[in-house]
Scaffold this active site. Sequence first.
Site, mmCIF file in Angstrom:
data_model
loop_
_atom_site.group_PDB
_atom_site.id
_atom_site.type_symbol
_atom_site.label_atom_id
_atom_site.label_comp_id
_atom_site.label_asym_id
_atom_site.label_seq_id
_atom_site.Cartn_x
_atom_site.Cartn_y
_atom_site.Cartn_z
ATOM 1 N N ALA A 65 0.874 -1.174 0.000
ATOM 2 C CA ALA A 65 0.000 0.000 0.000
ATOM 3 C C ALA A 65 0.910 1.223 0.000
ATOM 4 O O ALA A 65 2.066 1.146 0.433
ATOM 5 C CB ALA A 65 -0.875 -0.016 1.240
ATOM 6 N N GLY A 111 0.656 -5.002 0.796
ATOM 7 C CA GLY A 111 -0.538 -5.071 -0.052
ATOM 8 C C GLY A 111 -0.268 -5.751 -1.385
ATOM 9 O O GLY A 111 -1.190 -6.271 -2.016
ATOM 10 N N GLU A 114 -0.530 -9.342 -0.651
ATOM 11 C CA GLU A 114 -1.967 -9.594 -0.444
ATOM 12 C C GLU A 114 -2.728 -9.617 -1.775
ATOM 13 O O GLU A 114 -3.644 -10.414 -1.961
ATOM 14 C CB GLU A 114 -2.542 -8.521 0.479
ATOM 15 C CG GLU A 114 -2.012 -8.639 1.909
ATOM 16 C CD GLU A 114 -2.399 -7.450 2.767
ATOM 17 O OE1 GLU A 114 -1.930 -6.323 2.475
ATOM 18 O OE2 GLU A 114 -3.174 -7.633 3.714
ATOM 19 N N GLU A 134 4.571 -5.141 7.148
ATOM 20 C CA GLU A 134 3.799 -4.118 7.867
ATOM 21 C C GLU A 134 4.269 -3.922 9.298
ATOM 22 O O GLU A 134 4.238 -2.821 9.842
ATOM 23 C CB GLU A 134 2.298 -4.497 7.876
ATOM 24 C CG GLU A 134 1.603 -4.375 6.532
ATOM 25 C CD GLU A 134 1.691 -5.612 5.668
ATOM 26 O OE1 GLU A 134 2.502 -6.524 5.970
ATOM 27 O OE2 GLU A 134 0.949 -5.667 4.666
HETATM 28 N N1 COA Z 1 4.593 3.200 -0.531
HETATM 29 C C1 COA Z 1 4.991 4.381 -1.037
HETATM 30 N N2 COA Z 1 6.108 4.548 -1.731
HETATM 31 C C2 COA Z 1 6.877 3.478 -1.931
HETATM 32 C C3 COA Z 1 6.542 2.196 -1.439
HETATM 33 C C4 COA Z 1 5.341 2.102 -0.696
HETATM 34 N N3 COA Z 1 4.904 0.932 -0.219
HETATM 35 N N4 COA Z 1 7.505 1.314 -1.784
HETATM 36 C C5 COA Z 1 8.419 2.017 -2.494
HETATM 37 N N5 COA Z 1 8.041 3.306 -2.580
HETATM 38 C C6 COA Z 1 8.744 4.403 -3.262
HETATM 39 C C7 COA Z 1 9.952 4.897 -2.459
HETATM 40 O O1 COA Z 1 9.543 5.807 -1.448
HETATM 41 C C8 COA Z 1 10.769 5.535 -3.550
HETATM 42 O O2 COA Z 1 10.191 6.799 -3.854
HETATM 43 P P1 COA Z 1 11.156 8.086 -4.152
HETATM 44 O O3 COA Z 1 11.984 7.680 -5.345
HETATM 45 O O4 COA Z 1 10.196 9.187 -4.431
HETATM 46 O O5 COA Z 1 11.992 8.257 -2.920
HETATM 47 C C9 COA Z 1 10.509 4.632 -4.751
HETATM 48 O O6 COA Z 1 9.306 3.941 -4.469
HETATM 49 C C10 COA Z 1 11.616 3.626 -4.972
HETATM 50 O O7 COA Z 1 11.778 2.871 -3.777
HETATM 51 P P2 COA Z 1 13.202 2.655 -3.057
HETATM 52 O O8 COA Z 1 12.929 2.334 -1.626
HETATM 53 O O9 COA Z 1 14.093 3.828 -3.338
HETATM 54 O O10 COA Z 1 13.759 1.394 -3.858
HETATM 55 P P3 COA Z 1 14.738 0.253 -3.320
HETATM 56 O O11 COA Z 1 15.092 -0.567 -4.513
HETATM 57 O O12 COA Z 1 15.848 0.843 -2.518
HETATM 58 O O13 COA Z 1 13.855 -0.631 -2.298
HETATM 59 C C11 COA Z 1 11.856 -1.820 -1.564
HETATM 60 C C12 COA Z 1 12.749 -1.353 -2.765
HETATM 61 C C13 COA Z 1 10.608 -2.421 -2.164
HETATM 62 C C14 COA Z 1 12.618 -2.870 -0.749
HETATM 63 C C15 COA Z 1 11.514 -0.613 -0.684
HETATM 64 O O14 COA Z 1 10.995 0.415 -1.496
HETATM 65 C C16 COA Z 1 10.524 -0.882 0.415
HETATM 66 O O15 COA Z 1 10.871 -1.455 1.425
HETATM 67 N N6 COA Z 1 9.244 -0.442 0.231
HETATM 68 C C17 COA Z 1 8.223 -0.515 1.238
HETATM 69 C C18 COA Z 1 7.730 -1.913 1.437
HETATM 70 C C19 COA Z 1 6.668 -1.950 2.519
HETATM 71 O O16 COA Z 1 6.909 -1.697 3.687
HETATM 72 N N7 COA Z 1 5.437 -2.301 2.115
HETATM 73 C C20 COA Z 1 4.331 -2.429 3.004
HETATM 74 C C21 COA Z 1 3.498 -1.219 2.953
HETATM 75 S S1 COA Z 1 2.106 -1.349 4.061
#
Ligand code: COA
Length: 259
Positions: A65, A111, A114, A134
Amino acid sequence: MYNTILTELENGTLIITINRPDKMNALNRDVVGDLGKALDEVYTNPEIRSAIITGSGEKAFVAGADISEFTSIGPDGGEAIAKRGRELVFDKIENCPKPIIAAVNGFSLGGGCELAMACHFRIASSNAKFGQPEVNLGLIPGYGGTQRLTRLVGKGRAMEMLLTADMIGADDAKAAGLVNHVVAPTDLLAKAKEILQKIHTKSPLPVAAIIACVNECADGDHHGFDKEIKRFGQCFATEDMKEGTSAFLEKRKPVFKGK
Ligand code: COA
């Protein structure tokens, strides 16, 4: 027609691609709305016999999400987000009478995991990663993750994934029963399409009945056996059942009409 997803109808399969690659295809309000509309199309358009859900780009299926939408809401807002998603997307996928496959092409987190789990089954590219992170945010899943993950991988594995937030790779996801096939990234869509083309050769009537019966079992419905008997009986009222059984006895391929 859509702002955050792409759709393409190919040989009866609607390919739905979540298209926010710069945000790892995170599910914001608009994506949930667009997915809801695309699913309505899957339900109502007779030319659509199945669907694939995938993510754009090479890194992410859906990384969860959209966390930026969580910063200014309270408990009622949180509950409303989860309810809206369940109603517009997650339950609609699960209960769809037409098969919907997740083609998981990268990070499938929160999400995103999910969403993949709401699909009838999942195919992963070898670089896919699954997780429910989460708990790292002081949260729990709200789109059915605690329920569907437990059903798919069992209580012990689900507990560990949910409590540690650790990601698992595609091969481990396959061993756990979370995905059915692991393929090279370049073969992912082809594999999903191939399976759906095979399902398209069947009558859509038993296909829909099988989805309903299996969902009832997964939902712990105590009347699943009785409902299966009813649906088995209903098949005998269809032209397709007569065609399927006659074709077998006449040693020819059946021609189903969906009637
Ligand atoms: N919600 C909002 N933005 C998100 C996102 C999320 N769930 N997941 C990634 N993004 C955004 C990042 O903020 C970043 O935005 P920016 O370029 O404006 O800063 C962009 O997507 C790229 O992500 P980044 O974290 O820089 O890439 P990465 O390759 O270093 O890491 C992940 C990839 C997927 C491991 C990491 O983005 C992550 O942990 N995301 C969240 C996962 C999460 O907790 N999901 C559950 C949500 S309830």
